[in-house]
Write an enzyme that holds these catalytic residues in place. Structure first.
Site, short mmCIF file in Angstrom:
data_model
loop_
_atom_site.label_atom_id
_atom_site.label_comp_id
_atom_site.label_asym_id
_atom_site.label_seq_id
_atom_site.Cartn_x
_atom_site.Cartn_y
_atom_site.Cartn_z
N LYS A 50 0.88 -1.20 0.02
CA LYS A 50 0.04 -0.11 -0.23
C LYS A 50 0.96 1.23 0.09
O LYS A 50 0.50 2.28 -0.55
CB LYS A 50 -0.92 -0.25 1.39
CG LYS A 50 -2.09 -1.01 1.19
CD LYS A 50 -2.78 -1.12 2.57
CE LYS A 50 -3.77 -2.19 2.17
NZ LYS A 50 -4.20 -3.07 3.47
N GLN A 94 -5.06 -2.39 9.78
CA GLN A 94 -4.89 -3.54 9.11
C GLN A 94 -5.40 -4.77 9.93
O GLN A 94 -4.88 -4.81 11.00
CB GLN A 94 -3.55 -3.67 8.69
CG GLN A 94 -2.71 -4.51 8.02
CD GLN A 94 -3.40 -4.55 6.60
OE1 GLN A 94 -3.40 -3.89 5.96
NE2 GLN A 94 -3.90 -6.12 6.27
N ASP A 117 -11.72 1.40 4.00
CA ASP A 117 -11.82 -0.05 3.96
C ASP A 117 -13.31 -0.48 3.64
O ASP A 117 -13.66 -1.59 3.06
CB ASP A 117 -11.53 -0.80 5.01
CG ASP A 117 -9.96 -1.54 4.74
OD1 ASP A 117 -9.73 -1.75 3.54
OD2 ASP A 117 -9.36 -1.84 5.59
#
Ligand code: NAP
Length: 280
Positions: A50, A94, A117
């Site tokens: 990322k 994450q 997300d």
């Protein structure tokens, strides 16, 4: 035919670069905050991928890396600070987190408007009610691949194998919103092939290597293989690609398929959020 996901991603990247340049020219610098609190090696690899794509696309990225002594309260405090920071557009937690942390509470504490997300229950709810919201990254990437194939979704039989909150359920609703007749299969489904054989679109997100075989699909099917499994040091999908590819209309490869679109979708979500700053 194998779908050229690399080209799809590279075209979308160029479009995204233009959008980012326009925002920067207007004084808006899209910024992503990443929280990493995990022993998980794969998570560290995802975070570094990322970071690389952020650099490539000129997106500001800041990482908060915690060791295992971190408390729930410390993470919630950080999220509160990021929620209130006008220069931060997206917050990415994450997963998985250290096992002592309450994942649900942490995810739900992210401001729904910074939920890059698309995992917040409100964003998942908007997907079901077909309202504008932030769409979770893997399902969003899958829809972008299917749309590149110029598919007319209306009335097609879509079969989704897997019912996770991050892939199976959201992609099923996105396909439903497009007018498909959707069937969701899972580990308790009796006679999986009864459903998969009837699929015009088959999305497989299970985590079982080569679960879908040639005799389980019809020759008009478009197959999206979401699975990422390590077998004998190699990455393979949930579909027996070598044999299924010969039969079906289109299929995504693994590696180099859906996985490529996931990170791009995350940054597309970030830019979507940052664009709203210019309307304020
Ligand atoms: P998950 O949360 O473990 O869910 C797996 C789903 O598959 C469950 O709904 C399970 O059914 C179902 N299932 C398991 N065995 C089955 C079987 N034999 N027949 C039919 N259904 C079965 O997994 P996930 O997070 O959705 O991920 C699925 C796969 O996609 C994994 O390989 C993951 O690494 C990969 N993935 C890839 C990306 C990407 O960017 N390419 C992103 C996310 C995930 P039950 O609900 O009944 O248990």
């Amino acid at each position: 035919m194998i779908i050229d996901v690399k080209s799809i991603v590279s075209n979308r990247k160029e479009i995204l670069k233009d959008k980012i340049n326009n925002l920067r020219n207007n004084g808006i610098k899209p910024k992503l905050a990443v929280i990493l609190a995990s022993f998980d090696e794969a998570s560290k690899i995802y975070v570094s991928k990322k970071k690389n794509m952020c650099e490539e696309l000129n997106i500001d990225e800041v990482e908060y890396v915690f060791n295992e002594t971190v408390t729930q309260e410390e993470i919630l405090q950080l999220i509160d600070k990021l929620n209130n920071d006008n220069n931060v557009d997206g917050i990415l937690v994450q997963l998985p987190l250290y096992s002592h942390l309450n994942e649900k509470e942490i995810l739900n504490s992210v401001d729904v408007n910074k939920d890059v997300d698309g995992f917040h229950p409100l964003n998942l709810g908007k997907l079901i009610t077909n309202e504008n919201g932030i769409i979770s990254c893997t399902p969003k990437g899958i829809m972008n691949i299917l749309k590149e194939l110029n598919i007319n979704f209306t009335g097609l039989n879509a079969v989704v194998v897997g019912r996770s909150v991050i892939v199976g359920k959201p992609i099923a609703h996105l396909l439903l919103n497009e007018g498909c007749t959707v069937t969701i299969c899972h580990s308790k489904t009796k006679d999986l092939s009864l459903y998969t054989k009837n699929a015009d679109i088959l999305v497989v997100a299970v985590g079982v290597p080569h679960l879908i075989k040639e005799d389980m699909v019809n020759d008009n099917c478009v197959v999206i293989d979401v699975g990422i499994n390590r077998v004998d040091g190699k990455i393979v999908g949930d579909v027996d690609t070598i044999n299924v590819e010969k039969k079906v209309k289109h299929i995504t490869p693994v590696p180099g398929g859906v996985g490529l679109t996931t990170i791009l979708s995350l940054l597309e979500n970030l830019v979507q959020i940052a664009s709203l700053r210019s309307n304020k």
